[in-house]
Design an enzyme around this catalytic site. Structure first.
Site, mmCIF file in Angstrom:
data_model
loop_
_atom_site.group_PDB
_atom_site.id
_atom_site.type_symbol
_atom_site.label_atom_id
_atom_site.label_comp_id
_atom_site.label_asym_id
_atom_site.label_seq_id
_atom_site.Cartn_x
_atom_site.Cartn_y
_atom_site.Cartn_z
ATOM 1 N N ARG A 55 -14.387 101.462 4.038
ATOM 2 C CA ARG A 55 -15.412 102.028 3.145
ATOM 3 C C ARG A 55 -14.769 102.680 1.924
ATOM 4 O O ARG A 55 -15.284 102.608 0.815
ATOM 5 C CB ARG A 55 -16.292 103.043 3.903
ATOM 6 C CG ARG A 55 -17.213 103.824 2.988
ATOM 7 C CD ARG A 55 -18.346 104.570 3.687
ATOM 8 N NE ARG A 55 -18.033 105.087 4.996
ATOM 9 C CZ ARG A 55 -17.254 106.158 5.245
ATOM 10 N NH1 ARG A 55 -16.707 106.836 4.251
ATOM 11 N NH2 ARG A 55 -17.027 106.547 6.480
ATOM 12 N N TYR A 107 -35.723 97.618 -15.631
ATOM 13 C CA TYR A 107 -36.054 97.013 -14.344
ATOM 14 C C TYR A 107 -36.921 97.993 -13.534
ATOM 15 O O TYR A 107 -36.590 99.185 -13.445
ATOM 16 C CB TYR A 107 -34.760 96.668 -13.598
ATOM 17 C CG TYR A 107 -35.020 96.257 -12.174
ATOM 18 C CD1 TYR A 107 -35.896 95.206 -11.892
ATOM 19 C CD2 TYR A 107 -34.418 96.917 -11.111
ATOM 20 C CE1 TYR A 107 -36.166 94.835 -10.584
ATOM 21 C CE2 TYR A 107 -34.678 96.544 -9.808
ATOM 22 C CZ TYR A 107 -35.552 95.505 -9.547
ATOM 23 O OH TYR A 107 -35.827 95.143 -8.259
ATOM 24 N N ASP A 181 -27.016 99.748 -18.888
ATOM 25 C CA ASP A 181 -27.188 98.673 -17.912
ATOM 26 C C ASP A 181 -26.973 97.364 -18.674
ATOM 27 O O ASP A 181 -27.811 96.955 -19.482
ATOM 28 C CB ASP A 181 -28.596 98.750 -17.299
ATOM 29 C CG ASP A 181 -28.807 97.696 -16.205
ATOM 30 O OD1 ASP A 181 -28.149 96.645 -16.266
ATOM 31 O OD2 ASP A 181 -29.649 97.925 -15.311
ATOM 32 N N LYS A 206 -26.794 89.185 -10.604
ATOM 33 C CA LYS A 206 -27.321 88.329 -11.678
ATOM 34 C C LYS A 206 -26.198 87.458 -12.269
ATOM 35 O O LYS A 206 -25.622 86.673 -11.556
ATOM 36 C CB LYS A 206 -28.022 89.195 -12.721
ATOM 37 C CG LYS A 206 -28.922 90.265 -12.116
ATOM 38 C CD LYS A 206 -30.064 89.663 -11.289
ATOM 39 C CE LYS A 206 -31.044 90.720 -10.873
ATOM 40 N NZ LYS A 206 -31.198 90.942 -9.462
HETATM 41 O O1 P1T Z 1 -31.269 93.918 -7.369
HETATM 42 P P1 P1T Z 1 -30.068 94.788 -7.569
HETATM 43 O O2 P1T Z 1 -28.754 94.082 -7.455
HETATM 44 O O3 P1T Z 1 -30.121 96.055 -6.784
HETATM 45 O O4 P1T Z 1 -30.105 95.220 -9.144
HETATM 46 C C1 P1T Z 1 -31.107 96.016 -9.710
HETATM 47 C C2 P1T Z 1 -31.236 95.722 -11.172
HETATM 48 C C3 P1T Z 1 -30.600 96.568 -12.079
HETATM 49 N N1 P1T Z 1 -30.672 96.356 -13.410
HETATM 50 C C4 P1T Z 1 -31.360 95.318 -13.916
HETATM 51 C C5 P1T Z 1 -31.428 95.124 -15.394
HETATM 52 C C6 P1T Z 1 -31.996 94.413 -13.053
HETATM 53 O O5 P1T Z 1 -32.659 93.378 -13.599
HETATM 54 C C7 P1T Z 1 -31.944 94.620 -11.647
HETATM 55 C C8 P1T Z 1 -32.641 93.719 -10.686
HETATM 56 N N2 P1T Z 1 -33.613 92.897 -11.271
HETATM 57 C C9 P1T Z 1 -34.370 91.954 -10.634
HETATM 58 C C10 P1T Z 1 -34.288 91.694 -9.321
HETATM 59 C C11 P1T Z 1 -35.307 91.205 -11.495
HETATM 60 O O6 P1T Z 1 -35.787 90.127 -11.098
HETATM 61 O O7 P1T Z 1 -35.558 91.672 -12.623
#
Ligand code: P1T
Length: 390
Positions: A55, A107, A181, A206
């Site tokens: 961890r 998001y 972000d 992504k």
């Molecule tokens: O899903 P996760 O890996 O926890 O990430 C969150 C997140 C953070 N920042 C942005 C700009 C994001 O688009 C996302 C997650 N977004 C989607 C799942 C979506 O379909 O927009």
């Protein structure tokens, strides 16, 4: 964190080589997936390689952390189990009574975490149009100034573009932390730390992963002090990725430059085409000449990216029919992979911001444009428009 060689190559070269020095023992050109959860000590506290417990640190994770630091021009990288786990870790930097300024288009899950969870612990989050620099300056100057500003640019799902340098300058004067972000842009398109941001965050799920097969989050910074606090919480709270997930993200990152170039070129063609269609009321894409921040896009972004959204004249009903009628664009949440995806933000990714200042239009369709042949993607959209007309 271990030292690694300074990389002076061009970005496209870095994406291939970052974090992937051949193994000194075996010569393997791909970092090993090290599954061991614990590491032998030579006497109590005598760590052979700097690793103690999985961890706290793991060699595969370290390779990924070095890779994102290299690509973002940072000196520290940190990996997490998801983008929201990374977001949570950054929120741990705040104290009860602090105030967080957040873009009014982010998001939905990011807003939900701040508004529904952290508000309960005494952190106040305000949604603000960060393109309005007078409003940003006022938010830092008032009786209850903000300690952190959360910039998502281009934003999800309205593709607003925020001036990172200008916001970071205002925040720095106020002693506040600027977080960007960078999920939609990736370091191929923009490097927020070069523009004055303190922290850059990714949903590695992504574009960095790039193949819709891994959930992950990453943070990078040049600040030793912030990195130390983040690393403490990374270990203390424990939302770390598995070694296999780290391997998958790194595997995706190797092709980041070519994927971003191709997907962005495809998106530009589709955005221009959609903007001319009578069924389409408005297209949101940073690469269109009439985007409200066209000049800033030129300065801040290498290419306009591969995310776009648009509003259909036929309203929510047409949007629902359209999203159900595509063949190549798969109706699914998420974005940033080789395959094209379509979704309706209002009932899907942004359902949690309904009735908030971040609510999005019900007739909005969001596309994550992939790397397929653009003629096929255009034909798919054309057929879906025809099918959704009635
Ligand atoms: O899903 P996760 O890996 O926890 O990430 C969150 C997140 C953070 N920042 C942005 C700009 C994001 O688009 C996302 C997650 N977004 C989607 C799942 C979506 O379909 O927009």
């Amino acid at each position: 964190m271990a030292e690694w060689p300074e990389m002076t190559d061009r970005f496209e070269t870095l994406t291939v080589h970052a974090g992937a020095e051949p193994d000194t023992h075996t010569g393997a050109v791909v970092p090993a997936i090290q599954m061991s959860t614990t590491f032998k000590q030579d006497g109590v506290g005598g760590l052979r390689s700097g690793f103690e417990y999985g961890r706290s640190g793991n060699p595969t994770r370290l390779a990924l952390e070095q890779a994102i630091a290299t690509l973002e021009g940072a000196t520290h990288g940190l990996a997490y189990a998801s983008g929201l786990a990374a977001t949570q870790n950054i929120f741990y930097l705040l104290e009860p009574g602090n105030r967080l300024l957040m873009s009014d288009d982010v998001y939905g899950g990011t807003w939900r975490l701040a508004d529904k969870v952290w508000r309960r612990y005494g952190i106040e989050t305000d949604a603000l149009d960060l393109r309005d620099l007078d409003a940003v300056a006022a938010a830092f100057a008032g009786g209850h100034p903000a300690q952190m500003v959360w910039v998502e640019t281009p934003s999800n799902p309205m593709l607003k573009v925020i001036d990172i340098s200008a916001v970071a300058r205002l925040a720095a004067v106020a002693g506040a932390i600027t977080v960007v972000d960078n999920t939609f842009a990736t370091p191929y398109i923009q490097r927020p730390l070069d523009l004055g941001a303190d922290l850059v965050l990714h949903s590695a799920t992504k574009y960095l992963g790039g193949h819709s097969d891994v959930i992950g989050g990453l943070v990078a910074t040049r600040s030793n002090a912030l990195a130390e606090r983040l690393r403490f919480h990374q270990n203390a709270a424990g939302a770390v990725p598995s070694p296999f997930d780290c391997f998958l993200v790194m595997r995706g990152m190797r092709t980041l430059a070519v994927r971003m170039e191709r997907a962005s070129a495809n998106a530009r063609v589709l955005a221009l085409w959609l903007a001319d269609r009578p069924e389409v009321e408005r297209v949101h894409y940073p690469g269109l000449p009439d985007h409200p921040a066209a000049g800033l896009v030129e300065r801040q972004m290498r290419v306009p990216g591969a995310m776009l959204s648009f509003e259909l004249r036929g309203g929510e009903e047409q949007a629902r029919r359209f999203a159900g009628a595509t063949r190549l664009f798969t109706l699914a949440e998420s974005l940033g992979a080789v395959e094209s995806l379509i979704e309706l933000p209002a009932p899907m990714t942004h359902a949690s911001v309904a009735d908030s200042p971040l609510a999005v239009p019900p007739n909005l369709v969001r596309l994550s444009v992939g790397i397929e042949a653009v003629e096929d993607l255009r034909a798919d959209l054309e057929a879906a428009l025809a099918a959704s007309a009635s």
